[in-house]
Design a protein around this motif. Structure first.
Motif, PDB file in Angstrom:
ATOM      1  N   GLN A   1       1.796  -3.027  -6.861  1.00  8.80           N
ATOM      2  CA  GLN A   1       1.302  -1.654  -6.678  1.00  8.80           C
ATOM      3  C   GLN A   1       2.398  -0.759  -6.106  1.00  8.80           C
ATOM      4  N   GLN A   2       3.156  -1.303  -5.150  1.00 11.16           N
ATOM      5  CA  GLN A   2       4.235  -0.522  -4.536  1.00 11.16           C
ATOM      6  C   GLN A   2       5.366  -0.250  -5.526  1.00 11.16           C
TER       7      GLN A   2
ATOM      8  N   TYR B   1       0.607  -6.501  -3.465  1.00 13.61           N
ATOM      9  CA  TYR B   1       2.045  -6.371  -3.198  1.00 13.61           C
ATOM     10  C   TYR B   1       2.778  -7.444  -3.993  1.00 13.61           C
ATOM     11  N   PRO B   2       3.969  -7.134  -4.581  1.00 17.27           N
ATOM     12  CA  PRO B   2       4.641  -5.841  -4.547  1.00 17.27           C
ATOM     13  C   PRO B   2       4.330  -4.943  -5.747  1.00 17.27           C
TER      14      PRO B   2
ATOM     15  N   GLU C   1      13.864  -0.466  -1.847  1.00 15.43           N
ATOM     16  CA  GLU C   1      12.761   0.217  -1.161  1.00 15.43           C
ATOM     17  C   GLU C   1      11.540  -0.678  -0.973  1.00 15.43           C
ATOM     18  N   VAL C   2      11.190  -1.404  -2.016  1.00 16.83           N
ATOM     19  CA  VAL C   2       9.924  -2.142  -2.000  1.00 16.83           C
ATOM     20  C   VAL C   2      10.093  -3.564  -1.473  1.00 16.83           C
TER      21      VAL C   2
ATOM     22  N   GLU D   1       4.224   2.547  -7.785  1.00 13.58           N
ATOM     23  CA  GLU D   1       4.283   3.853  -7.115  1.00 13.58           C
ATOM     24  C   GLU D   1       5.730   4.337  -6.978  1.00 13.58           C
ATOM     25  N   ALA D   2       6.655   3.414  -6.716  1.00 14.68           N
ATOM     26  CA  ALA D   2       8.073   3.785  -6.632  1.00 14.68           C
ATOM     27  C   ALA D   2       8.589   4.265  -7.986  1.00 14.68           C
TER      28      ALA D   2
ATOM     29  N   ASN E   1      -3.273  -4.587  -8.117  1.00 10.40           N
ATOM     30  CA  ASN E   1      -3.486  -3.889  -6.842  1.00 10.40           C
ATOM     31  C   ASN E   1      -2.991  -4.713  -5.651  1.00 10.40           C
TER      32      ASN E   1
ATOM     33  N   GLN F   1       8.741  -8.438   3.907  1.00 14.36           N
ATOM     34  CA  GLN F   1       8.359  -7.976   5.239  1.00 14.36           C
ATOM     35  C   GLN F   1       7.826  -9.128   6.080  1.00 14.36           C
TER      36      GLN F   1
END
Length: 523
Positions: free
Chosen positions: A371-372, A368-369, A298-299, A375-376, A366, A240
């Motif tokens: 934690q994401q 990026y990436p 996605e992430v 969760e995914a 905790n 990002q």
């Protein structure tokens, strides 16, 4: 008579010497000495000041840098290195084998307490013939020449100093120099200014490389610096961040390369996770229930590589066949869970067995990436009736409180495993149980054997065969859900030319071809 007009011939600008490139470096560097590196930013700076006996080329071969060549004894225990002649330190003094011996004897010094000291104390190091250094190992290690990438320091500067004095010396800071393309010109809290080493071979085009430092707590400030034109380069961007930077700076391009990283979710089938993961069929089902490409898309906006193997997809020993043994197949995964007794229950989204619902905890960094990604992964496994409670923790706590001693049900971890496929410490069942090791069974046979062969055999084809078999066996044992291998994203202003990287890198390797960088042109 016909007159033909003389058209000017277009000339391609050629690189010219001079000028400065500025990199926005995230995190302050520490002691500028390769024997005392503690943070990545220091490793980055040292990589353009110092050189090792060996380096890694674009095909992942270990090649000589300060060594011209070397020989290996028949029993693979003795390595004799010939030191390159004609090399000078940045102060003009000749580089010799004595500098190499001195550097490695510091690593062996009883007062040297940095990580890795125990390893070097197990190695015999002494002179050979003229211009030679001899290393003697206790056991064969095919990756040993890779360990010799550590930078060599000058004996005529540091000779007679204790390790603590070497670390505190101005020659490990504001006056640091080596045999590499640059030396320290100035040092402040805001920037490290590197000047061209007049004795470097090859000579860099740049007169100066400035590493402007930004807080590790605010990496966005480094990215903004490039967007505003204050700096020319910044590395380690997240997907990002790449998009955001290119949106505000049209003159920035991005160079990317694969990395030697491996991210996976480790099962704990003999500890806290035993009721759920002791059955290999359950572990295999969960590996088949995960769509790796979907997670990467996605992430990470697709800026990564799905990787179902413990060996990174960019590594020379990666096996595509092993990675495809148990492909994404949620239908097969659901059937396997049914067969293992974990069945869907009326009125609940979750599977259960013997009255116990399939609910487990996943500890993850905790940040990026990670934690994401966790969760995914949890969202995907819920689709087949398995509930994952993601517990984000600081990376240091993850290691000390969970990974060491294996106090978890599931744990998401990421490692830079380096450019050699030797993963003995991670997966051999005989490794120290209090280390970062993920072999859940003692003496798991052929996997251990493959790792031993891969480590101890010098022949590349024999090593490749061992590591392919290792990956096949790991695929069937399913000690973890292997997820993806990350990429290194490097933003470069169009003002700086000649920036390139190998196809697969460790972060500091982005400077490997810094002598080709230029900002001035002629012709």
């Amino acid at each position: 008579m016909v007159l033909v007009g003389c058209q000017p011939v277009a000339t391609v600008p050629k690189p010219a010497r001079g000028g400065t490139a500025v990199e926005a470096l995230v995190g302050a560097a520490g002691v500028l000495n390769p024997l005392f590196e503690s943070v990545d930013s220091t490793r980055d700076v040292d990589s353009v000041i110092y050189q090792g006996l060996t380096t890694v080329d674009g095909q992942q071969n270990i090649v000589g840098q300060l060594a011209s060549d070397w020989t290996v004894s028949a029993d693979h225990l003795t390595y004799t290195f010939n030191v390159r002649t004609g090399v000078k330190w940045a102060d003009g003094q000749p580089f010799t084998a004595d500098d190499v011996l001195f550097t490695y004897h510091v690593l062996q010094d009883i007062e040297y307490t940095q990580p890795g000291a125990d390893f070097w104390r197990q190695v015999g190091i002494g002179p050979g013939g003229p211009g030679q250094v001899v290393f003697t190992l206790k056991a064969p290690s095919a990756s040993f020449p890779l360990a010799l990438r550590i930078g060599i320091i000058p004996k005529h500067i540091f000779g007679g100093m204790a390790p603590a004095q070497i670390a505190a010396s101005p020659y490990s800071g504001v006056q640091a120099f080596g045999t590499g393309p640059f030396k320290v010109g100035a040092l402040s809290q805001l920037a490290i200014t590197l000047d061209r080493n007049p004795y470097a071979n090859p000579q860099p085009y740049l007169d100066h490389l400035v590493l402007r430092t930004y807080p590790a707590t605010d990496p966005q400030s480094a990215i903004r610096a490039v967007g505003q034109g204050v700096a020319d380069l910044v590395g380690g961007l997240e997907p990002q961040e790449v998009d955001a930077l290119q949106a505000i700076a049209s003159n920035v391009s991005v160079v990317d390369a694969r990395m030697f990283t491996n991210s996976f979710v480790s099962f704990n089938p003999i500890g806290d996770g035993k009721p759920f993961f002791s059955d290999v069929n359950v572990r295999l089902a969960l590996t088949q229930a995960v769509d790796r490409q979907r997670i990467v898309t996605e992430v990470m906006a697709g800026k990564g590589d799905p990787d179902a193997s413990p060996i990174p997809v960019g590594d020379w020993a990666f096996s595509a066949a092993a990675a495809a043994v148990h492909p994404y197949d949620p239908v097969a995964a659901a059937q396997a869970l049914d067969k293992a007794g974990w069945v869907s229950t009326a009125g609940s989204k979750l599977r259960a067995k013997g009255g116990v619902q399939f609910k487990v905890q996943l500890v993850a960094p905790n940040s990026y990436p990670s934690q994401q990604v966790a969760e995914a992964l949890a969202r995907q496994l819920l689709e087949i009736g398995v509930e994952i409670d993601v517990k984000p923790v600081p990376p240091s706590q993850l290691v000390q409180n969970y990974l060491i001693g294996r106090k978890y049900q599931l744990a998401l971890v990421s490692f830079d495993v380096g450019s050699d496929p030797d993963e003995y410490s991670l997966w051999h069942s005989g490794a120290d149980p209090n280390s970062l090791n993920f072999a859940y069974a003692r003496g798991w046979g052929l996997i251990d054997s493959d790792l031993e062969i891969g480590r101890g055999t010098v022949d590349p084809q024999a090593r490749l065969a061992a590591y392919i078999d290792f990956q096949m066996l790991i695929a069937d044992a399913a000690p973890a859900i292997f997820l993806y291998s990350a990429r290194y994203e490097y933003a470069v202003s169009q003002r700086v030319h000649g920036v390139r990287m190998n196809k697969v890198v460790e972060p500091a390797d982005r400077f490997q071809y810094v002598t080709d960088w230029y900002v001035n042109t002629s012709g």
